[in-house]
Enzyme design. Structure first.
Site, PDB file in Angstrom:
ATOM      1  N   LYS A   1     -12.423  12.296  35.737  1.00  0.00           N
ATOM      2  CA  LYS A   1     -11.862  12.626  37.061  1.00  0.00           C
ATOM      3  C   LYS A   1     -11.702  14.133  37.200  1.00  0.00           C
ATOM      4  O   LYS A   1     -12.022  14.721  38.243  1.00  0.00           O
ATOM      5  CB  LYS A   1     -10.483  11.961  37.239  1.00  0.00           C
ATOM      6  CG  LYS A   1     -10.541  10.451  37.303  1.00  0.00           C
ATOM      7  CD  LYS A   1      -9.175   9.808  37.084  1.00  0.00           C
ATOM      8  CE  LYS A   1      -9.376   8.343  36.710  1.00  0.00           C
ATOM      9  NZ  LYS A   1      -8.173   7.711  36.147  1.00  0.00           N
TER      10      LYS A   1
ATOM     11  N   THR B   1     -10.662   8.508  30.722  1.00  0.00           N
ATOM     12  CA  THR B   1     -11.263   8.469  32.058  1.00  0.00           C
ATOM     13  C   THR B   1     -10.721   9.632  32.887  1.00  0.00           C
ATOM     14  O   THR B   1     -11.391  10.108  33.799  1.00  0.00           O
ATOM     15  CB  THR B   1     -10.962   7.132  32.763  1.00  0.00           C
ATOM     16  OG1 THR B   1      -9.589   6.809  32.563  1.00  0.00           O
ATOM     17  CG2 THR B   1     -11.838   6.023  32.229  1.00  0.00           C
TER      18      THR B   1
ATOM     19  N   LYS C   1      -2.804  11.550  21.268  1.00  0.00           N
ATOM     20  CA  LYS C   1      -3.254  12.343  22.420  1.00  0.00           C
ATOM     21  C   LYS C   1      -2.792  13.803  22.304  1.00  0.00           C
ATOM     22  O   LYS C   1      -3.188  14.665  23.059  1.00  0.00           O
ATOM     23  CB  LYS C   1      -2.774  11.720  23.725  1.00  0.00           C
ATOM     24  CG  LYS C   1      -3.404  10.342  23.994  1.00  0.00           C
ATOM     25  CD  LYS C   1      -2.912   9.758  25.300  1.00  0.00           C
ATOM     26  CE  LYS C   1      -3.333   8.308  25.510  1.00  0.00           C
ATOM     27  NZ  LYS C   1      -4.721   8.176  26.011  1.00  0.00           N
TER      28      LYS C   1
ATOM     29  N   LYS D   1      -1.711  12.139  30.953  1.00  0.00           N
ATOM     30  CA  LYS D   1      -2.093  10.871  30.332  1.00  0.00           C
ATOM     31  C   LYS D   1      -0.850  10.304  29.653  1.00  0.00           C
ATOM     32  O   LYS D   1       0.177  10.972  29.601  1.00  0.00           O
ATOM     33  CB  LYS D   1      -3.217  11.077  29.303  1.00  0.00           C
ATOM     34  CG  LYS D   1      -2.916  12.177  28.270  1.00  0.00           C
ATOM     35  CD  LYS D   1      -4.097  12.445  27.351  1.00  0.00           C
ATOM     36  CE  LYS D   1      -5.183  13.294  27.981  1.00  0.00           C
ATOM     37  NZ  LYS D   1      -6.384  12.548  28.355  1.00  0.00           N
ATOM     38  N   ARG D   2      -0.944   9.073  29.136  1.00  0.00           N
ATOM     39  CA  ARG D   2       0.214   8.540  28.430  1.00  0.00           C
ATOM     40  C   ARG D   2       0.605   9.440  27.267  1.00  0.00           C
ATOM     41  O   ARG D   2      -0.238  10.125  26.689  1.00  0.00           O
ATOM     42  CB  ARG D   2      -0.098   7.123  27.916  1.00  0.00           C
ATOM     43  CG  ARG D   2       0.019   6.062  28.968  1.00  0.00           C
ATOM     44  CD  ARG D   2       1.394   6.020  29.601  1.00  0.00           C
ATOM     45  NE  ARG D   2       2.340   5.400  28.696  1.00  0.00           N
ATOM     46  CZ  ARG D   2       2.682   4.129  28.742  1.00  0.00           C
ATOM     47  NH1 ARG D   2       2.185   3.333  29.673  1.00  0.00           N
ATOM     48  NH2 ARG D   2       3.554   3.638  27.885  1.00  0.00           N
TER      49      ARG D   2
ATOM     50  N   HIS E   1     -10.912  -1.809  24.035  1.00  0.00           N
ATOM     51  CA  HIS E   1     -10.499  -0.494  24.547  1.00  0.00           C
ATOM     52  C   HIS E   1      -9.778   0.374  23.530  1.00  0.00           C
ATOM     53  O   HIS E   1      -9.275   1.432  23.887  1.00  0.00           O
ATOM     54  CB  HIS E   1      -9.569  -0.650  25.752  1.00  0.00           C
ATOM     55  CG  HIS E   1     -10.224  -1.241  26.940  1.00  0.00           C
ATOM     56  ND1 HIS E   1     -10.803  -0.488  27.935  1.00  0.00           N
ATOM     57  CD2 HIS E   1     -10.409  -2.529  27.306  1.00  0.00           C
ATOM     58  CE1 HIS E   1     -11.295  -1.286  28.873  1.00  0.00           C
ATOM     59  NE2 HIS E   1     -11.078  -2.528  28.503  1.00  0.00           N
TER      60      HIS E   1
HETATM   61  C1  26W Z   1      -0.638  -4.948  23.611  1.00  0.00           C
HETATM   62  C2  26W Z   1      -0.248  -3.557  23.907  1.00  0.00           C
HETATM   63  C3  26W Z   1      -1.414  -2.809  24.419  1.00  0.00           C
HETATM   64  C4  26W Z   1      -1.565  -2.643  25.784  1.00  0.00           C
HETATM   65  C5  26W Z   1      -2.659  -1.954  26.274  1.00  0.00           C
HETATM   66  C6  26W Z   1      -2.346  -2.287  23.547  1.00  0.00           C
HETATM   67  C7  26W Z   1      -3.436  -1.619  24.035  1.00  0.00           C
HETATM   68  C8  26W Z   1      -3.602  -1.455  25.396  1.00  0.00           C
HETATM   69  C9  26W Z   1      -4.805  -0.757  25.946  1.00  0.00           C
HETATM   70  C10 26W Z   1      -6.048  -1.270  25.254  1.00  0.00           C
HETATM   71  C11 26W Z   1      -4.675   0.706  25.844  1.00  0.00           C
HETATM   72  C12 26W Z   1      -5.601   1.428  26.768  1.00  0.00           C
HETATM   73  O1  26W Z   1      -5.339   1.576  27.940  1.00  0.00           O
HETATM   74  N1  26W Z   1      -6.709   1.943  26.224  1.00  0.00           N
HETATM   75  C13 26W Z   1      -7.489   2.922  26.947  1.00  0.00           C
HETATM   76  O2  26W Z   1      -8.506   2.300  27.686  1.00  0.00           O
HETATM   77  C14 26W Z   1      -9.196   3.238  28.489  1.00  0.00           C
HETATM   78  C15 26W Z   1     -10.180   2.476  29.341  1.00  0.00           C
HETATM   79  O3  26W Z   1     -11.195   1.966  28.560  1.00  0.00           O
HETATM   80  C16 26W Z   1      -9.855   4.297  27.631  1.00  0.00           C
HETATM   81  O4  26W Z   1     -10.454   5.244  28.466  1.00  0.00           O
HETATM   82  C17 26W Z   1      -8.830   4.968  26.735  1.00  0.00           C
HETATM   83  O5  26W Z   1      -9.470   5.855  25.851  1.00  0.00           O
HETATM   84  C18 26W Z   1      -8.065   3.924  25.959  1.00  0.00           C
HETATM   85  O6  26W Z   1      -7.005   4.521  25.226  1.00  0.00           O
END
Ligand code: 26W
Length: 813
Positions: free
Chosen positions: A656, A652, A550, A544-545, A356
């Protein structure tokens, strides 16, 4: 569920009385919510059992979606919708003097996720159940979900989210399926008479894993699947040995807390891997409990091990559950007595992995020493996987040490979880076309060259049930009245709306729905934030975050720019705008927190200045969540998707917002590229560097932010307002770090480079919005083309191409 409104009303009043002893008039909203959710749950239970039995009877393949995050949001409205009972209940409640949306507010918003990845998991569960596929979620029951955000003096403050405090209506504790998970200790190996080694744990710490099940109701109750969340507790042995433990640890409560800590909270960081030991414990706890349970169920079927991957697919949502690979090997070898080769074939053919993010700081690695001490047997297995893998690379290409060093699972004293995931699975996918191409050609190039057949793309999707039918019922109704019911099951049919492009009356209706949604949001903002906003202004939304890539800061700089323009020339013709933000910053992300402070400061200035307050308003909504998104999205005109190209894997929220008729203002990044492809050039605003340009700048180091700053008067003006005296800085140093990020530290995310094209695109939007007909037509184009992004299609592709569930599709046909 209820054959008529009258039947519902009668049942509701009866239940209310027997459960609370109150009449409708005496009951509080919480009472009413509680009773209604219990009724719904009661009616689901039967269907839940039937679904499981029918899967069993048909020998269906089961997919288990392992994820550290499930951002479910509230369930009452959605369950009613999928059960086909929403209208009856809504109308019945009105007759009784209650309203469903108000009751829904009494439900805790299950925020067991950070953002995109967690919400995607929730949309996928909805689609799996709605397609009648046997797909279940496996996660953790954090007692504290994503923190609650408050603003104090414009700064973010985090409060714990005690979402389980009043009990949770949708969960069922399954005591009888509790399992134990082991940590630490030493490994003892014993050789049997055949010379085979057997491994057992000595002195390990054992934790009890208790599952809590949440029903996942599919469309038309086609299936009721399960989200199983594991909770950490002391083992029975510990409970019995309370006295000894008290002696050894000083007190028992401390020991209990220590064990329960594993599922005490969700890590609130979605982009920075901190390498915390507790996080690794959580990851192993999820994987071990989930897998032991699945293997046990498989054994109950009495089938040969060689059938395992025909019956079971194990999916990992990013690398967080990557320990599934060595843990399955451990169970198959140490517990079930299989040999390495056989266990490896089973593991690889059942496990699949989604990536992701390509942000390097988010890629998980764990120091060898941490894994070795916490999970000694798992570490041995990882070492063996690594050795065999490196050996095979050597055989393919003897002497290429460089390649082996790049691909190895263990390198420089760290275990690389992405490498483990790729090596241990049969499928690796990215989440949008561009993202997958970047994985194949850059980030995972060497792996792609070694295993091209393993890599594939699955562009993300969103459930149109929650995000359109539930969040925006009037738009959904208009669509149904226009093209019939079928689009609900086949969202691509929304394309039929295209024939109304020239239909003035239809476009007006669309406009009225949007206007009405905007008025609702405005009322809510007035009530909750005390800010009055103009429903006739453009609602420009950035939700978004909060993260550097971003680029909320770019949006903020643009607002400062508009402010400057208006102040310099109060008479200029500018379409009024309301800038709406929603975003949480990771608690330790200093830069992101400064951006929040800046936006809140801008809001204070522009919302009060007599010259600007009727033209620009800024609202930063506290505590962004799934339920807040459901309020904002239907009321949006402009969808800000302005990440630095190449950085946003998919997005995503972009889907939406599009589905609700917002027009995207975006870079050619993530799934924006595919949105652009769907709607064509005329119904989207794109700007900025392309991903190739960005990547090539990173590669050559040829970008010079100072040059941008010095060479452009408009840029210099806003950037200087962060550093020098201005209405925003008021002469203090609060925003100096932001200035330095842009100028001194060469603007990692190319805000200054993209500033002018962003300002121009925004200008075009201002101009076009004034042309109501044109705007509504663009809105229609977006809605009509949004069906492709229903997660039902995404899940169909996962099921067919990754999980091999084809033919296992529908329950009722
Ligand atoms: C370990 C810390 C950590 C936690 C969560 C690192 C990375 C993440 C996720 C991979 C971050 C995340 O939510 N990525 C997002 O995933 C979405 C679903 O696929 C995408 O639409 C977003 O672009 C992407 O940033």
């Amino acid at each position: 569920m209820f054959s008529s409104k009258e039947e519902f009303k009668e049942a509701f009043a009866k239940n209310l009385e027997s459960e609370t002893g109150k009449t409708i008039e005496q009951a509080t909203e919480q009472d009413a919510y509680h009773v209604l959710s219990q009724m719904v749950r009661g009616r689901l239970v039967q269907k839940w059992k039937e679904t499981e039995q029918s899967y069993q009877a048909a020998g269906k393949k089961q997919v288990y979606y392992f994820s550290m995050e499930f951002l479910m949001g509230r369930l009452l409205g959605n369950n009613l919708l999928n059960m086909g009972a929403l209208n009856v209940v809504e109308e019945g409640l009105i007759d009784l003097g209650l309203t469903l949306p108000i009751l829904e507010e009494s439900e805790a918003d299950a925020g067991l996720g950070n953002g995109g990845l967690g919400r995607l998991a929730a949309c996928f569960l909805d689609s799996l159940a709605s397609l009648g596929l046997a797909g279940h979620g496996v996660g953790l029951r954090y007692r504290n979900g994503m923190f609650t955000q408050r603003f104090v003096n414009g700064y973010q403050v985090e409060l714990p989210d005690h979402w389980l405090e009043d009990g949770y209506a949708w969960e069922v504790r399954r005591e009888e399926e509790a399992i134990e998970v082991s940590f630490g200790g030493e490994i003892e190996s014993v050789e049997d008479k055949n010379g085979d080694l057997h491994f057992t744990y000595k002195n390990s710490q054992r934790v009890r894993a208790v599952p809590y099940d949440i029903p996942v109701v599919g469309d038309q109750e086609k299936a009721v699947n399960t989200l199983r969340l594991w909770s950490a507790e002391p083992t029975e042995e510990d409970l019995l040995a309370k006295a000894q433990i008290e002696q050894a640890y000083g007190n028992y409560i401390g020991h209990q807390r220590h064990l329960e800590e594993i599922t005490s909270f969700l890590y609130p960081d979605d982009s920075n891997e901190e390498g915390k030991k507790l996080r690794l414990k959580q990851e192993y706890f999820l994987v071990s409990a989930g897998l032991q349970n699945i293997v046990q169920k498989y054994k109950d079927l009495d089938l040969p091990w060689s059938d395992f991957s025909k019956r079971i697919a194990l999916h990992i949502n990013d690398t967080h559950p990557a320990l599934i690979v060595p843990e399955l090997m451990r169970i198959l070898m140490d517990v079930e007595g299989l040999g390495w080769e056989e266990a490896w074939t089973i593991t690889q053919s059942s496990v699949s992995y989604t990536n992701h993010t390509t942000l390097s700081e988010a890629l998980e690695t764990w120091p060898v020493e941490v894994i070795r001490t916490l999970l000694p047997r798992i570490f041995m297995i990882i070492e063996e996987i690594n050795e065999r893998f490196c050996q095979s690379l050597w055989e393919q290409d003897p002497g290429d040490f460089d390649r082996i060093a790049k691909l190895a699972i263990i390198a420089d004293g760290n275990v690389k979880m992405a490498h483990l995931s790729i090596v241990g699975s049969h499928s690796v996918n990215g989440v949008a076309r561009l993202h997958t191409e970047i994985l194949k050609n850059r980030e995972m190039k060497h792996f792609y060259e070694a295993f091209p057949e393993r890599f594939n793309n699955k562009t993300n999707g969103i459930t149109h049930r929650r995000w359109l039918l539930h969040a925006n019922p009037s738009l959904a109704e208009l669509i149904t009245n226009t093209v019939g019911e079928e689009w609900k099951r086949e969202p691509r049919l929304m394309k039929q709306l295209l024939s109304y492009r020239e239909d003035g009356a239809f476009l007006d209706e669309l406009h009225h729905i949007k206007q009405h949604n905007k008025e609702n949001l405005a009322q809510w903002i007035e009530k909750d934030h005390g800010i009055s906003i103009d429903p006739n202004s453009i609602f420009d939304v950035h939700i978004k975050r909060l993260h550097g890539y971003k680029r909320q800061l770019l949006n903020a700089l643009h607002i400062m720019h508009l402010y400057n323009e208006l102040k310099a020339n109060p008479g200029i013709d500018m379409t009024p705008r309301t800038f709406i933000f929603g975003a949480k910053a990771a608690p330790g992300y200093y830069f992101a927190k400064k951006v929040i402070k800046l936006i809140n400061t801008i809001a204070e200035v522009v919302n009060q200045d007599p010259v600007t307050k009727d033209t620009i308003k800024v609202v930063f909504m506290e505590d962004y969540s799934v339920s807040l998104a459901e309020k904002i999205i239907p009321a949006t005109n402009v969808s800000e998707q302005i990440s630095t190209a190449s950085k946003e894997a998919s997005g995503t929220g972009n889907m939406k917002l599009m589905m609700n008729g917002a027009i995207t203002l975006g870079t050619m990044d993530g799934a924006n590229v595919e949105i652009h492809e769907e709607v064509g050039n005329d119904a989207i605003y794109t700007f900025g560097l392309s991903s190739e340009e960005v990547l090539s700048y990173y590669h050559t180091g040829a970008y010079d932010a100072k040059e941008m700053y010095e060479g452009d008067q408009r840029i210099r003006r806003v950037v200087d307002q962060l550093f020098h005296y201005s209405p925003f800085s008021k002469g203090d140093t609060t925003f100096h770090e932001l200035y330095h990020a842009l100028v001194t530290n060469n603007d990692e995310y190319f805000l200054l480079k993209d500033f002018n094209s962003y300002v121009e695109a925004q200008k075009e939007i201002s101009h076009d919005y004034a042309n109501r007909r044109k705007w509504n037509e663009m809105s229609l184009m977006n809605i009509a083309h949004s069906g492709r992004f229903s997660s039902d299609y995404t899940i169909e592709n996962y099921a067919n191409e990754i999980w091999n569930m084809s033919g296992a599709k529908l329950l009722n046909g």
